[in-house]
Scaffold this active site. Sequence first.
Site, PDB file in Angstrom:
ATOM      1  N   ASP A 133       0.839  -1.200   0.000  1.00 44.37           N
ATOM      2  CA  ASP A 133       0.000   0.000   0.000  1.00 44.37           C
ATOM      3  C   ASP A 133       0.876   1.252   0.000  1.00 44.37           C
ATOM      4  O   ASP A 133       2.075   1.202   0.254  1.00 44.37           O
ATOM      5  CB  ASP A 133      -0.930   0.008   1.211  1.00 44.37           C
ATOM      6  CG  ASP A 133      -0.172  -0.081   2.531  1.00 44.37           C
ATOM      7  OD1 ASP A 133       0.793  -0.864   2.610  1.00 44.37           O
ATOM      8  OD2 ASP A 133      -0.537   0.623   3.495  1.00 44.37           O
TER       9      ASP A 133
ATOM     10  N   GLU B  86      -0.021  -1.310   5.732  1.00 44.89           N
ATOM     11  CA  GLU B  86       1.048  -0.876   6.625  1.00 44.89           C
ATOM     12  C   GLU B  86       0.946   0.611   6.917  1.00 44.89           C
ATOM     13  O   GLU B  86       1.286   1.066   8.010  1.00 44.89           O
ATOM     14  CB  GLU B  86       2.412  -1.207   6.006  1.00 44.89           C
ATOM     15  CG  GLU B  86       3.613  -1.003   6.943  1.00 44.89           C
ATOM     16  CD  GLU B  86       4.208   0.387   6.880  1.00 44.89           C
ATOM     17  OE1 GLU B  86       5.088   0.683   7.718  1.00 44.89           O
ATOM     18  OE2 GLU B  86       3.803   1.198   6.010  1.00 44.89           O
TER      19      GLU B  86
END
Length: 384
Positions: A80, A142
């Site tokens: 991400d 994350e």
Amino acid sequence: MKQHPKLVEMMRELIAIPSVSATSPRWDMGNRRVVEQLGNWLEALGFSVRITPLANPDKANLIATYGRGDGGLVLAGHTDTVPYDDSRWQSDPFALTERDQRFYGLGTADMKGFFALVIEAVSNLLDQPFNAPLIILATADEESSMDGARALVQADVLGARYAIVGEPTGLQPVRAHKGIIMEAITITGRSGHSSNPALGNSALEAMYEVIGELMGLRGELQARYHHPGFDIPSPTLNLGCIHGGDNPNRICGQCELHFDIRAVPGMETDAVRQQIEQRLQPIAERRRINIGLRSLIGGVEAYEQAEDSELVKVSEQLSGKPSRTVNFATEAPFFQKLGMQTLVMGPGSIDQAHQPDEFMALDQIEPGVELLRKLIQRFCIDAK
């Protein structure tokens, strides 16, 4: 050698897939297309690939394994990115753009580019027998909740003894970092006309006391905890933003404060939260006002790998750089809790992460691929 896309093409395809994760629903999106693309490339190289969805099926982890046995290596990273403001970018954030000896694009350094380097590195080693497994792990979220790393279990890294989290460190080993908690304090009082204080119960005045308690706690934590290995050796507490009230002539009925604490190794985030709650309760009781504490994200513990551990020593030798500490948090503590020696090391610079015109310098790519090859050779092929 088995066929796979060229490194630059892999970077281009990964950057082109939006995978922003954020606490705000307006920005938040899935990473499923990214891990599926990685899975396709790795399956073509002979890896056994599993994609495990999180609670949101658009978000998933990828676990790709090559070889069997004990003592293997995990190469891990997140798929991400943070949100972006395209008006502040000189080029399209989702188009890999080369200029000034750099590759620009959202996620080039933090950290989609790492996966392209990993695949490039391992593809030249697959004609040799692996005596221990290589596990490539790609996680979700994350940059927001770290729910991808939280979902990992021992079975996902079965047999592995070492883990490297490929966050951008300039290819320098990082053996410790601070932990983080992000919290919100919400005070709900009673609004009323400012001409008569008895008509209300000011949430803003109560927050004034709360801030005083937080400042007192900060001083106590800094006096109690000290880690000389960090540039900033003590824990920090930052008051990030505050919102409350709606007009000068109305008693403030609600106020909310957001803050973070960066913990050094040896501090437990749950214990810090308990201390905060204990300080809030007397204010709430004395002022007869509602004070609530909630976590904005799940806490990340501080992390430290022993300086004399095998992984640190080997990584220092292969990179030619001494290990160090950093103040930002990563997924490293989650891998360490699964029983592995864990290190943070990857291409690019953290200074470019979370910035407009994020980039990876071209001079990081070949050294990064070569370093990854040496690590795979050492821990997977030459393993006894």
